[in-house]
Design a protein around this motif. Structure first.
Motif, short mmCIF file in Angstrom:
data_model
loop_
_atom_site.label_atom_id
_atom_site.label_comp_id
_atom_site.label_asym_id
_atom_site.label_seq_id
_atom_site.Cartn_x
_atom_site.Cartn_y
_atom_site.Cartn_z
N GLY A 183 57.78 -15.91 -3.04
CA GLY A 183 57.76 -16.50 -4.37
C GLY A 183 58.05 -15.46 -5.44
O GLY A 183 58.56 -14.37 -5.17
N TYR A 184 57.69 -15.81 -6.67
CA TYR A 184 57.95 -14.93 -7.82
C TYR A 184 56.62 -14.54 -8.46
O TYR A 184 55.76 -15.41 -8.64
CB TYR A 184 58.83 -15.65 -8.83
N ASP A 193 43.92 -23.06 -6.22
CA ASP A 193 45.20 -22.84 -6.88
C ASP A 193 45.28 -23.69 -8.15
O ASP A 193 45.60 -24.87 -8.09
CB ASP A 193 46.35 -23.18 -5.93
N LEU A 194 44.97 -23.08 -9.29
CA LEU A 194 45.05 -23.80 -10.55
C LEU A 194 46.48 -24.02 -10.99
O LEU A 194 46.80 -25.00 -11.67
CB LEU A 194 44.30 -23.05 -11.66
N LEU A 195 47.36 -23.08 -10.63
CA LEU A 195 48.75 -23.17 -11.06
C LEU A 195 49.46 -24.35 -10.40
O LEU A 195 50.04 -25.21 -11.07
CB LEU A 195 49.47 -21.86 -10.72
N CYS A 196 49.42 -24.40 -9.08
CA CYS A 196 50.09 -25.47 -8.33
C CYS A 196 49.01 -26.34 -7.70
O CYS A 196 48.92 -26.44 -6.47
CB CYS A 196 51.01 -24.88 -7.28
N ASP A 197 48.23 -26.96 -8.52
CA ASP A 197 47.10 -27.76 -8.05
C ASP A 197 47.58 -28.98 -7.29
O ASP A 197 48.18 -29.89 -7.85
CB ASP A 197 46.24 -28.17 -9.25
N CYS A 235 51.79 -24.00 -1.11
CA CYS A 235 51.44 -24.21 -2.53
C CYS A 235 52.40 -25.11 -3.30
O CYS A 235 51.96 -25.84 -4.19
CB CYS A 235 51.28 -22.88 -3.28
N ILE A 236 53.67 -25.08 -3.02
CA ILE A 236 54.64 -25.94 -3.72
C ILE A 236 55.18 -26.97 -2.74
O ILE A 236 55.86 -26.63 -1.77
CB ILE A 236 55.80 -25.12 -4.29
N HIS A 257 46.26 -19.12 -5.35
CA HIS A 257 47.70 -19.34 -5.23
C HIS A 257 48.35 -18.40 -4.22
O HIS A 257 49.30 -18.80 -3.53
CB HIS A 257 48.35 -19.15 -6.60
N TRP A 258 47.86 -17.17 -4.10
CA TRP A 258 48.54 -16.18 -3.26
C TRP A 258 48.02 -16.25 -1.82
O TRP A 258 47.52 -15.27 -1.27
CB TRP A 258 48.38 -14.79 -3.85
N VAL A 259 48.19 -17.39 -1.21
CA VAL A 259 47.68 -17.64 0.15
C VAL A 259 48.16 -16.60 1.17
O VAL A 259 47.36 -16.07 1.94
CB VAL A 259 48.04 -19.06 0.62
N PRO A 260 49.46 -16.27 1.21
CA PRO A 260 49.91 -15.32 2.24
C PRO A 260 49.28 -13.94 2.11
O PRO A 260 49.17 -13.22 3.10
CB PRO A 260 51.43 -15.25 2.02
N LEU A 261 48.89 -13.58 0.89
CA LEU A 261 48.31 -12.26 0.68
C LEU A 261 46.80 -12.26 0.89
O LEU A 261 46.24 -11.32 1.46
CB LEU A 261 48.61 -11.76 -0.74
#
Length: 360
Positions: free
Chosen positions: A37-38, A291-295, A130-131, A321-325
């Motif tokens: 992602g970004y 994940d508040l951003l991509c709820d 997330c998306i 949001h940063w599940v992979p990390l």
């Protein structure tokens, strides 16, 4: 090292553009392509690259166009979904394969979803983190209708938590300049762990008020410095953080920011070439509880994916949001379970030994 991570490059776009990618694992192993992602780069997938490669998968993780060691021209047209899909098709072709399992996080999910829509023959399974499928890659019309209006009333928050997308559209040059004013500080801040916040309990997130604040991080004049986040626990190992910072210092933030500039164009791309497309391939969606951003837990953002994917599995991981990390082990276990359940022929060793089922 049994499974060294190697660097590669593929040229496409009439020789004008290149995509850098990491690869690891047995050359003939089942292929999994990881799209970041970004503002991440391919190196942030290092735990997955190592874990999947050690299991027998052939892993490919590119720097998406505009990031890291890939071409990062300051040309808006390079970052619409049509151009990004062109790059991913070139990447797959360069590996010598005609299909793979695609895994995406954040904007990487959008790109993977676009590949699945435009080139379903290239996808053995789709895994979005997330998306959801059929959302961000298809423009405003697939985002705004699913905003939780109890949290984000339309009169006060017309773009809901996606207000920062609109900020990019209205203030693109300012956004890029802000990011690039302290690359090391910004990436160090992004890589810092923060206490989880309860989804549905707070609407005044930086992303929902970006235009009002005049930018992200509450509108502060510059990103946090490295020193300001030095004591915060990091989501990545020191070597990964060092490489991540160097990657973004090389590429800058124009390309990744430009992903947000094509809502209308992306919508037209998909509606023209793949109207009403439904995904029949196995799909996995990974929710981040906090994940508040991509709820996807309290909003309706998952509706399109649930409606358009005929073979959908959902996994929830207790993180942001940063599940992979933040939860690489749980994510790997979930993806392994999905592959075994839904695409067992893509499990390493299947072709040699197959499976035996014990009947009681």
């Amino acid at each position: 090292m049994a499974n060294p991570i190697t660097s590669h490059e593929v040229t496409y776009g009439g020789g004008q553009k290149t995509i850098h990618y990491y690869a690891a694992g047995p050359v003939n192993g089942p292929m999994v392509i990881f799209l970041h992602g970004y503002p991440a780069t391919a190196i942030t997938w290092k735990p997955q690259i190592e874990g999947f490669a050690a299991t027998g998968f052939r892993i490919v993780a590119p720097d998406l166009p505009g990031s890291g060691k890939s071409t990062a021209r300051r040309v808006l047209d390079d970052y619409c979904q049509e151009a990004l899909v062109e790059g991913m098709v070139a990447l797959l072709s360069a590996t010598g394969r005609d299909a793979a399992i695609w895994v995406g996080h954040d904007w990487g999910s959008g790109v993977a979803s676009a590949v699945a829509t435009q080139h379903p023959e290239a996808v053995k399974a789709l895994i979005n983190i997330c998306i959801p499928f059929a959302t961000i890659e298809r423009g405003w019309g697939q985002l705004l209708p699913y905003v939780n209006r109890e949290l984000y009333p339309a009169d006060e928050y017309p773009f809901g938590q996606w207000d920062y997308h609109r900020y990019y559209e209205e203030s693109f040059d300012d956004a890029v300049a802000w990011f690039e004013s302290d690359v090391a500080g910004l990436i160090s801040a992004v890589a810092s762990a923060s206490p989880p916040r309860l989804v549905g309990s707070r609407k005044e997130t930086d992303h929902s008020t970006a235009r009002k604040n005049g930018g992200l991080f509450g509108g502060i004049s510059r990103p946090p410095t490295v020193e300001q986040t030095a004591q915060a626990p990091k989501l990545v190992a020191p070597d990964v953080l060092e490489s991540w910072i160097a990657d973004m210092q090389k590429s800058g933030f124009y390309g990744g920011s430009a992903f947000y500039m094509h809502h209308e164009r992306n919508a037209a791309y998909h509606s023209k070439s793949a109207p009403g497309y439904r995904l029949a391939k196995p799909a996995l969606f990974v929710h981040g509880t906090h994940d508040l951003l991509c709820d996807t837990k309290t909003s309706r953002l998952m509706e399109p994916m649930r409606q358009l994917c005929s073979n959908l599995t959902e996994l929830t991981i207790d993180t942001g949001h940063w599940v992979p990390l933040s939860k690489p082990g749980e994510l790997q276990a979930g993806i392994f379970r999905f592959i075994l359940d839904e695409v067992p022929a893509e499990w390493p060793g299947y072709w040699d030994s197959g499976y035996t089922t014990k009947h009681k």
